[in-house]
Scaffold this motif. Structure first.
Motif, PDB file in Angstrom:
ATOM      1  N   ASN A 193       0.824  -1.206   0.000  1.00  0.00           N
ATOM      2  CA  ASN A 193       0.000   0.000   0.000  1.00  0.00           C
ATOM      3  C   ASN A 193       0.861   1.260   0.000  1.00  0.00           C
ATOM      4  OD1 ASN A 193      -2.680  -1.221   0.183  1.00  0.00           O
ATOM      5  ND2 ASN A 193      -2.063  -1.894   2.212  1.00  0.00           N
ATOM      6  N   SER A 194       1.895   1.287   0.817  1.00  0.00           N
ATOM      7  CA  SER A 194       2.731   2.481   0.895  1.00  0.00           C
ATOM      8  C   SER A 194       3.513   2.690  -0.396  1.00  0.00           C
ATOM      9  CB  SER A 194       3.682   2.391   2.091  1.00  0.00           C
ATOM     10  OG  SER A 194       4.531   1.262   1.998  1.00  0.00           O
ATOM     11  N   PHE A 195       3.915   1.581  -1.068  1.00  0.00           N
ATOM     12  CA  PHE A 195       4.613   1.716  -2.333  1.00  0.00           C
ATOM     13  C   PHE A 195       3.698   2.334  -3.390  1.00  0.00           C
ATOM     14  CE2 PHE A 195       6.287   0.439  -6.427  1.00  0.00           C
ATOM     15  CZ  PHE A 195       7.663   0.571  -6.271  1.00  0.00           C
ATOM     16  N   VAL A 196       2.448   1.896  -3.435  1.00  0.00           N
ATOM     17  CA  VAL A 196       1.496   2.456  -4.402  1.00  0.00           C
ATOM     18  C   VAL A 196       1.303   3.946  -4.146  1.00  0.00           C
ATOM     19  CG1 VAL A 196      -0.899   2.421  -5.189  1.00  0.00           C
ATOM     20  CG2 VAL A 196       0.314   0.275  -4.822  1.00  0.00           C
ATOM     21  N   ASP A 197       1.202   4.344  -2.877  1.00  0.00           N
ATOM     22  CA  ASP A 197       1.034   5.766  -2.555  1.00  0.00           C
ATOM     23  C   ASP A 197       2.227   6.578  -3.057  1.00  0.00           C
ATOM     24  OD1 ASP A 197      -1.370   5.242  -1.336  1.00  0.00           O
ATOM     25  OD2 ASP A 197      -0.525   5.090   0.688  1.00  0.00           O
ATOM     26  N   ARG A 198       3.433   6.075  -2.869  1.00  0.00           N
ATOM     27  CA  ARG A 198       4.625   6.793  -3.334  1.00  0.00           C
ATOM     28  C   ARG A 198       4.735   6.748  -4.855  1.00  0.00           C
ATOM     29  NH1 ARG A 198       8.976   4.226  -1.789  1.00  0.00           N
ATOM     30  NH2 ARG A 198       7.966   2.504  -0.708  1.00  0.00           N
ATOM     31  N   PHE A 199       4.298   5.642  -5.434  1.00  0.00           N
ATOM     32  CA  PHE A 199       4.309   5.505  -6.892  1.00  0.00           C
ATOM     33  C   PHE A 199       3.435   6.573  -7.546  1.00  0.00           C
ATOM     34  CE2 PHE A 199       3.147   3.558 -10.934  1.00  0.00           C
ATOM     35  CZ  PHE A 199       4.335   2.967 -11.357  1.00  0.00           C
ATOM     36  N   ARG A 200       2.287   6.860  -6.928  1.00  0.00           N
ATOM     37  CA  ARG A 200       1.360   7.861  -7.477  1.00  0.00           C
ATOM     38  C   ARG A 200       1.969   9.264  -7.492  1.00  0.00           C
ATOM     39  NH1 ARG A 200      -3.963   6.093  -7.927  1.00  0.00           N
ATOM     40  NH2 ARG A 200      -4.473   4.170  -6.790  1.00  0.00           N
ATOM     41  N   GLN A 201       2.980   9.517  -6.696  1.00  0.00           N
ATOM     42  CA  GLN A 201       3.616  10.822  -6.693  1.00  0.00           C
ATOM     43  C   GLN A 201       4.411  11.054  -7.975  1.00  0.00           C
ATOM     44  OE1 GLN A 201       5.951  11.083  -3.116  1.00  0.00           O
ATOM     45  NE2 GLN A 201       4.199  10.781  -1.764  1.00  0.00           N
ATOM     46  N   ARG A 202       4.834   9.971  -8.633  1.00  0.00           N
ATOM     47  CA  ARG A 202       5.658  10.081  -9.837  1.00  0.00           C
ATOM     48  C   ARG A 202       4.909   9.709 -11.114  1.00  0.00           C
ATOM     49  NH1 ARG A 202      11.797   8.151  -8.281  1.00  0.00           N
ATOM     50  NH2 ARG A 202      11.698   8.554  -6.046  1.00  0.00           N
ATOM     51  N   PHE A 203       3.864   8.883 -10.968  1.00  0.00           N
ATOM     52  CA  PHE A 203       3.185   8.354 -12.149  1.00  0.00           C
ATOM     53  C   PHE A 203       1.669   8.508 -12.018  1.00  0.00           C
ATOM     54  CE2 PHE A 203       7.043   5.875 -11.442  1.00  0.00           C
ATOM     55  CZ  PHE A 203       7.681   5.977 -12.676  1.00  0.00           C
ATOM     56  N   ASP A 204       1.014   8.689 -13.170  1.00  0.00           N
ATOM     57  CA  ASP A 204      -0.440   8.549 -13.219  1.00  0.00           C
ATOM     58  C   ASP A 204      -0.767   7.067 -13.252  1.00  0.00           C
ATOM     59  OD1 ASP A 204      -1.293  11.273 -13.238  1.00  0.00           O
ATOM     60  OD2 ASP A 204      -0.562  11.434 -15.291  1.00  0.00           O
ATOM     61  N   LEU A 205      -1.831   6.693 -12.559  1.00  0.00           N
ATOM     62  CA  LEU A 205      -2.128   5.275 -12.351  1.00  0.00           C
ATOM     63  C   LEU A 205      -3.584   4.982 -12.683  1.00  0.00           C
ATOM     64  CD1 LEU A 205      -0.388   2.895 -11.242  1.00  0.00           C
ATOM     65  CD2 LEU A 205      -1.433   3.307  -9.014  1.00  0.00           C
ATOM     66  N   GLU A 206      -3.796   3.929 -13.485  1.00  0.00           N
ATOM     67  CA  GLU A 206      -5.148   3.478 -13.834  1.00  0.00           C
ATOM     68  C   GLU A 206      -5.295   2.017 -13.436  1.00  0.00           C
ATOM     69  OE1 GLU A 206      -7.932   2.655 -17.814  1.00  0.00           O
ATOM     70  OE2 GLU A 206      -5.860   3.337 -18.018  1.00  0.00           O
ATOM     71  N   THR A 228       2.938  18.315 -12.675  1.00  0.00           N
ATOM     72  CA  THR A 228       1.997  17.549 -11.848  1.00  0.00           C
ATOM     73  C   THR A 228       2.706  16.560 -10.953  1.00  0.00           C
ATOM     74  OG1 THR A 228       1.722  15.832 -13.538  1.00  0.00           O
ATOM     75  CG2 THR A 228       0.220  17.722 -13.622  1.00  0.00           C
ATOM     76  N   ARG A 229       3.992  16.398 -11.154  1.00  0.00           N
ATOM     77  CA  ARG A 229       4.748  15.420 -10.371  1.00  0.00           C
ATOM     78  C   ARG A 229       5.083  15.969  -8.991  1.00  0.00           C
ATOM     79  NH1 ARG A 229       9.822  11.816 -12.400  1.00  0.00           N
ATOM     80  NH2 ARG A 229      10.821  11.478 -10.403  1.00  0.00           N
ATOM     81  N   VAL A 230       4.916  15.121  -7.956  1.00  0.00           N
ATOM     82  CA  VAL A 230       5.214  15.509  -6.585  1.00  0.00           C
ATOM     83  C   VAL A 230       6.664  15.173  -6.290  1.00  0.00           C
ATOM     84  CG1 VAL A 230       4.627  15.189  -4.163  1.00  0.00           C
ATOM     85  CG2 VAL A 230       2.834  15.100  -5.898  1.00  0.00           C
ATOM     86  N   ALA A 231       7.391  16.098  -5.774  1.00  0.00           N
ATOM     87  CA  ALA A 231       8.820  15.869  -5.484  1.00  0.00           C
ATOM     88  C   ALA A 231       8.979  14.910  -4.311  1.00  0.00           C
ATOM     89  CB  ALA A 231       9.494  17.193  -5.188  1.00  0.00           C
TER      90      ALA A 231
END
Length: 231
Positions: A193-206, A228-231
């Protein structure tokens, strides 16, 4: 005006329909696997994709050298959605290839695949393919000028291992503006879950598949646009 009872009934109906679809899809995916009728000297499991019987040898000594259901979910998606995701002559790299099933199926569908995994898995993978320490020497091994991938594929690469940051860096480095990521993941513990949250900061996810009965989700991802990318 709907009563609370009718709303609850409608919700239950929707949940039941979703559970039925989940069960049907999960059964279709898992039915791709077959076992040898006669046990021989070497243990293997068979999988049918693109009308081809694929024999996969596993190594139970290594977590990454066992074929997990996430790989079957990704392979099923690739075959049944080949019109929308046409792999013919596409450049593909698979991260954490494990036993190599996703690499094999993508190749059968016409892709030119670079198959990679961590060094301790390569022995079994070579039996069934390129060493890649996640996050290390990426610019030397895969210079962006000559290594441009249409797709990055990964199945069950996120779990409680010590290389999650390096894996994130590898996704980030290999994914260029026109690259799509197809990533199947089984949810077990909090690291997923935490990896997905951090992944969303760099990538759009569907979300393409959600299979609660298998605890697996299949995602499509692509690089966020500038700004739109979160640092």
């Amino acid at each position: 005006m709907e009563t609370p009872h009718s709303m609850t009934t409608e919700d239950e109906k929707t949940q039941a329909e979703g559970a039925a679809k989940d069960a049907e899809l999960a059964q279709a995916i898992m039915s791709r696997c077959f076992h040898p009728r006669v046990l021989g000297s070497e243990a293997w499991e068979g999988y049918i994709f693109s009308d081809v019987e694929i024999r996969i040898k596993e190594s139970t000594d290594l977590y990454g050298a066992v074929l997990w259901p996430s790989a079957m979910v990704l392979c099923h998606f690739l075959e049944t959605n080949r019109d929308q995701y046409n792999l013919m002559d596409k450049n593909v790299i698979e991260l954490g290839a494990g036993t190599g099933l996703v690499t094999i199926v993508a190749s059968l569908l016409g892709a030119k695949v670079t198959s990679t995994d961590l060094p301790d898995v390569l022995g079994n993978l070579g039996y069934n393919v390129t060493k890649l320490f996640w996050g290390e020497e990426l610019d030397q091994r895969f210079p962006r000028t000559s290594h441009q991938f249409d797709y990055i594929m990964a199945a069950d690469v996120v779990y409680a291992h010590p290389y999650l940051e390096e894996l994130m860096e590898t996704f980030d480095y290999l994914c260029q503006d026109n690259t799509q990521i197809l990533w199947a993941m089984r949810f077990r513990l909090d690291p997923e879950n935490s990896f997905v949250d951090r992944f969303r900061q760099r990538f759009d996810l569907e979300e393409l598949y959600n299979l609660p009965s298998l605890s697996i989700k299949l995602y499509r991802a692509w690089r966020k646009t500038k700004g739109t990318r979160v640092a």
